[in-house]
Design a protein around this motif. Structure first.
Motif, PDB file in Angstrom:
ATOM      1  N   VAL A 147      29.036 -65.456   4.681  1.00 30.68           N
ATOM      2  CA  VAL A 147      29.303 -65.337   3.238  1.00 30.68           C
ATOM      3  C   VAL A 147      30.791 -65.229   2.984  1.00 30.68           C
ATOM      4  CG1 VAL A 147      29.015 -63.845   1.224  1.00 30.68           C
ATOM      5  CG2 VAL A 147      27.044 -64.383   2.661  1.00 30.68           C
ATOM      6  N   TYR A 148      31.475 -64.390   3.745  1.00 27.49           N
ATOM      7  CA  TYR A 148      32.917 -64.229   3.535  1.00 27.49           C
ATOM      8  C   TYR A 148      33.663 -65.536   3.810  1.00 27.49           C
ATOM      9  CZ  TYR A 148      37.641 -62.399   3.575  1.00 27.49           C
ATOM     10  OH  TYR A 148      38.967 -62.196   3.279  1.00 27.49           O
ATOM     11  N   ASP A 149      33.414 -66.130   4.956  1.00 29.38           N
ATOM     12  CA  ASP A 149      34.169 -67.325   5.357  1.00 29.38           C
ATOM     13  C   ASP A 149      33.902 -68.502   4.413  1.00 29.38           C
ATOM     14  OD1 ASP A 149      35.197 -65.892   7.465  1.00 29.38           O
ATOM     15  OD2 ASP A 149      34.031 -66.922   9.023  1.00 29.38           O
ATOM     16  N   TYR A 150      32.644 -68.693   4.061  1.00 31.42           N
ATOM     17  CA  TYR A 150      32.298 -69.809   3.179  1.00 31.42           C
ATOM     18  C   TYR A 150      32.910 -69.616   1.787  1.00 31.42           C
ATOM     19  CZ  TYR A 150      29.490 -72.812   0.157  1.00 31.42           C
ATOM     20  OH  TYR A 150      29.083 -73.721  -0.787  1.00 31.42           O
ATOM     21  N   THR A 151      32.770 -68.416   1.240  1.00 35.15           N
ATOM     22  CA  THR A 151      33.340 -68.135  -0.084  1.00 35.15           C
ATOM     23  C   THR A 151      34.846 -68.328  -0.066  1.00 35.15           C
ATOM     24  OG1 THR A 151      31.574 -66.508  -0.462  1.00 35.15           O
ATOM     25  CG2 THR A 151      33.477 -66.419  -1.935  1.00 35.15           C
ATOM     26  N   TYR A 152      35.487 -67.790   0.949  1.00 35.51           N
ATOM     27  CA  TYR A 152      36.943 -67.930   1.064  1.00 35.51           C
ATOM     28  C   TYR A 152      37.332 -69.403   1.182  1.00 35.51           C
ATOM     29  CZ  TYR A 152      41.756 -67.087   2.471  1.00 35.51           C
ATOM     30  OH  TYR A 152      43.127 -67.092   2.511  1.00 35.51           O
ATOM     31  N   HIS A 153      36.629 -70.140   2.036  1.00 37.66           N
ATOM     32  CA  HIS A 153      36.977 -71.547   2.258  1.00 37.66           C
ATOM     33  C   HIS A 153      36.866 -72.358   0.967  1.00 37.66           C
ATOM     34  CE1 HIS A 153      37.283 -75.473   4.105  1.00 37.66           C
ATOM     35  NE2 HIS A 153      36.096 -75.806   3.638  1.00 37.66           N
ATOM     36  N   VAL A 154      35.774 -72.172   0.253  1.00 41.73           N
ATOM     37  CA  VAL A 154      35.580 -72.923  -0.995  1.00 41.73           C
ATOM     38  C   VAL A 154      36.682 -72.597  -1.992  1.00 41.73           C
ATOM     39  CG1 VAL A 154      34.115 -73.152  -3.041  1.00 41.73           C
ATOM     40  CG2 VAL A 154      33.091 -73.225  -0.752  1.00 41.73           C
ATOM     41  N   LEU A 155      36.936 -71.327  -2.214  1.00 41.58           N
ATOM     42  CA  LEU A 155      37.908 -70.945  -3.239  1.00 41.58           C
ATOM     43  C   LEU A 155      39.335 -71.258  -2.805  1.00 41.58           C
ATOM     44  CD1 LEU A 155      36.326 -67.594  -4.450  1.00 41.58           C
ATOM     45  CD2 LEU A 155      36.170 -69.868  -5.500  1.00 41.58           C
ATOM     46  N   ASP A 156      39.622 -71.101  -1.533  1.00 39.34           N
ATOM     47  CA  ASP A 156      40.953 -71.453  -1.036  1.00 39.34           C
ATOM     48  C   ASP A 156      41.193 -72.955  -1.183  1.00 39.34           C
ATOM     49  OD1 ASP A 156      43.449 -70.690   0.345  1.00 39.34           O
ATOM     50  OD2 ASP A 156      42.647 -71.932   1.965  1.00 39.34           O
ATOM     51  N   THR A 157      40.163 -73.753  -0.893  1.00 36.20           N
ATOM     52  CA  THR A 157      40.281 -75.205  -1.068  1.00 36.20           C
ATOM     53  C   THR A 157      40.520 -75.553  -2.530  1.00 36.20           C
ATOM     54  OG1 THR A 157      38.842 -75.616   0.842  1.00 36.20           O
ATOM     55  CG2 THR A 157      39.108 -77.413  -0.753  1.00 36.20           C
ATOM     56  N   LEU A 158      39.756 -74.956  -3.430  1.00 36.83           N
ATOM     57  CA  LEU A 158      39.943 -75.201  -4.856  1.00 36.83           C
ATOM     58  C   LEU A 158      41.356 -74.819  -5.292  1.00 36.83           C
ATOM     59  CD1 LEU A 158      36.493 -73.934  -6.142  1.00 36.83           C
ATOM     60  CD2 LEU A 158      37.402 -76.223  -6.574  1.00 36.83           C
ATOM     61  N   GLN A 159      41.811 -73.655  -4.852  1.00 39.69           N
ATOM     62  CA  GLN A 159      43.152 -73.211  -5.257  1.00 39.69           C
ATOM     63  C   GLN A 159      44.235 -74.125  -4.693  1.00 39.69           C
ATOM     64  OE1 GLN A 159      44.370 -69.134  -6.240  1.00 39.69           O
ATOM     65  NE2 GLN A 159      45.272 -69.087  -4.194  1.00 39.69           N
ATOM     66  N   GLU A 160      44.110 -74.510  -3.431  1.00 38.08           N
ATOM     67  CA  GLU A 160      45.103 -75.400  -2.831  1.00 38.08           C
ATOM     68  C   GLU A 160      45.141 -76.750  -3.540  1.00 38.08           C
ATOM     69  OE1 GLU A 160      47.399 -75.022  -0.593  1.00 38.08           O
ATOM     70  OE2 GLU A 160      46.944 -72.928  -0.130  1.00 38.08           O
ATOM     71  N   GLN A 161      44.017 -77.138  -4.131  1.00 40.47           N
ATOM     72  CA  GLN A 161      43.937 -78.406  -4.846  1.00 40.47           C
ATOM     73  C   GLN A 161      44.238 -78.248  -6.342  1.00 40.47           C
ATOM     74  OE1 GLN A 161      43.547 -81.378  -3.498  1.00 40.47           O
ATOM     75  NE2 GLN A 161      43.246 -80.641  -1.424  1.00 40.47           N
ATOM     76  N   GLY A 162      44.744 -77.082  -6.734  1.00 41.59           N
ATOM     77  CA  GLY A 162      45.125 -76.878  -8.124  1.00 41.59           C
ATOM     78  C   GLY A 162      43.965 -76.589  -9.048  1.00 41.59           C
ATOM     79  N   CYS A 163      42.866 -76.079  -8.499  1.00 43.98           N
ATOM     80  CA  CYS A 163      41.627 -75.931  -9.276  1.00 43.98           C
ATOM     81  C   CYS A 163      41.097 -74.502  -9.239  1.00 43.98           C
ATOM     82  CB  CYS A 163      40.566 -76.877  -8.747  1.00 43.98           C
ATOM     83  SG  CYS A 163      41.042 -78.611  -8.649  1.00 43.98           S
ATOM     84  N   THR A 164      41.962 -73.518  -9.344  1.00 46.95           N
ATOM     85  CA  THR A 164      41.515 -72.130  -9.286  1.00 46.95           C
ATOM     86  C   THR A 164      40.594 -71.806 -10.461  1.00 46.95           C
ATOM     87  OG1 THR A 164      43.641 -71.538  -8.295  1.00 46.95           O
ATOM     88  CG2 THR A 164      42.268 -69.726  -9.104  1.00 46.95           C
ATOM     89  N   PRO A 165      39.400 -71.294 -10.187  1.00 53.63           N
ATOM     90  CA  PRO A 165      38.497 -70.935 -11.282  1.00 53.63           C
ATOM     91  C   PRO A 165      38.907 -69.629 -11.959  1.00 53.63           C
ATOM     92  CG  PRO A 165      37.503 -70.356  -9.184  1.00 53.63           C
ATOM     93  CD  PRO A 165      38.790 -71.075  -8.864  1.00 53.63           C
TER      94      PRO A 165
END
Length: 346
Positions: A147-165
């Motif tokens: 849960v931690y790794d998947y959540t972090y990976h998804v949100l980190d990817t979004l943020q790195e791509q300029g898509c922070t929710p």
């Protein structure tokens, strides 16, 4: 452990330094904390477009569905994400790559973004909380890491791509828990740890993202108290109470329980000192005026929560016309036009 779905190199997203959308405001809102969000979950949109469904405004002009939504008062978009989804057009897709693409597209049009983690390969709801296949045999300590790794990976990817929710849901309609049977509400000590891993991962990526914990039957005060009392007793960390409200699925007209919704929203804020949000609602596509009236009532009720602690109302899925999805609660006709019900958000 989870299987990472690689984000395609062809995704046209800005870099973090170019266009990172960082949420602000104390309650997951905008610079003015009193912003009221009128949202839409559009998880089917990419597949509707890919299969040739055309969207038209009320005047019959073909347009981007997101533009039609915005013109009808929608200012926020909710995107569900599945771990390793199938290619089924109704119950699959919503991968990380697709979510990044949609998030970028929505942010470019000025919408705030909510990411709804189902922690499953397909739908999660009060009747279904199936572990992703890749996690199915993991023991509890490993599942916490998943849960931690998947959540972090998804949100980190979004943020790195300029898509922070602006907001993140840790689980979808988890009235009975999530990742069954490990995270069932029959075992709150384990469920609380799973939820807190999702919270910690979210805040590790960006501590301005607001975390929502979401259950169904937002008009049911006893159900809500039972769940959030337990969450409090087991020290679950979250920022916002998220509720679904579907009179249709209760086989009642909204007039029979809208006061119960109002009472529950006010009680949630008072009892737990958390803002509230209706993250899912909808009404029958064959009862357009009634759905319009219901939406008006839900928006009015939520906006009336004291001290601007009623943050917003999201429709699930307004664009998902029955002719394409077989879903009975959209705001769209087979002609590709929105019904009057959608205009309740104006």
């Amino acid at each position: 452990m989870f299987l990472l779905l690689a984000v395609a190199a062809s995704i046209n997203c800005a870099s973090k330094s170019d266009n990172t959308s960082v949420p602000d405001g104390e309650d997951g809102g905008s610079n003015a904390d009193t912003t009221f969000f009128k949202g839409a979950d559009v998880g089917w949109l990419m597949q509707m477009e890919a299969t040739g469904f055309k969207f038209y405004d009320a005047a019959g002009k073909q347009q981007d569905c997101l533009d039609i939504l915005r013109d009808n008062g929608i200012n926020a978009i909710r995107l569900r994400i599945f771990v390793n989804p199938s290619d089924d057009r109704i119950s699959g897709h919503c991968s990380l790559a697709e979510t990044v693409t949609m998030a970028k597209r929505c942010l470019a049009k000025g919408f705030k973004i909510m990411i709804d983690f189902h922690y499953s390969d397909t739908w999660a709801d009060p009747s279904h909380q199936t572990k992703p296949a890749a996690w199915a045999k993991d023991d509890f300590p490993t599942l916490l890491t998943d849960v931690y790794d998947y959540t972090y990976h998804v949100l980190d990817t979004l943020q790195e791509q300029g898509c922070t929710p602006s907001w993140v849901q840790i689980g979808n309609e988890i009235t009975g828990g999530m990742l069954w049977p490990t995270g069932s509400t029959d075992n709150w000590p384990q469920l609380s740890q799973l939820l807190n891993k999702g919270y910690a991962a979210t805040k590790a990526v960006n501590d301005q993202i607001k975390v929502i914990v979401h259950i169904d039957q937002g008009n049911n005060n006893g159900r809500s108290r039972w769940f959030y009392d337990s969450a409090k007793a087991y020290h679950v960390n979250y920022d916002i109470i998220g509720l679904s409200y579907y009179p249709y699925w209760l086989n009642q007209d909204y007039t029979a329980n809208i006061k119960d919704l109002a009472n529950n929203l006010n009680d949630m804020v008072s009892r737990y000192q958390k803002p509230v949000m209706i993250v899912e609602t909808g009404g029958a596509d064959t009862a357009i005026q009634n759905t319009y009236d219901m939406l008006k009532a839900v928006i009015k009720t939520t906006a009336a929560v004291p001290d601007s602690h009623g943050l917003g109302v999201f429709y699930w899925e307004p664009e998902g016309a029955r002719s394409w999805s077989r879903y009975k609660l959209s705001c769209w006709g087979a002609d590709g036009k929105p019904t009057k019900a959608l205009s309740a958000f104006k």
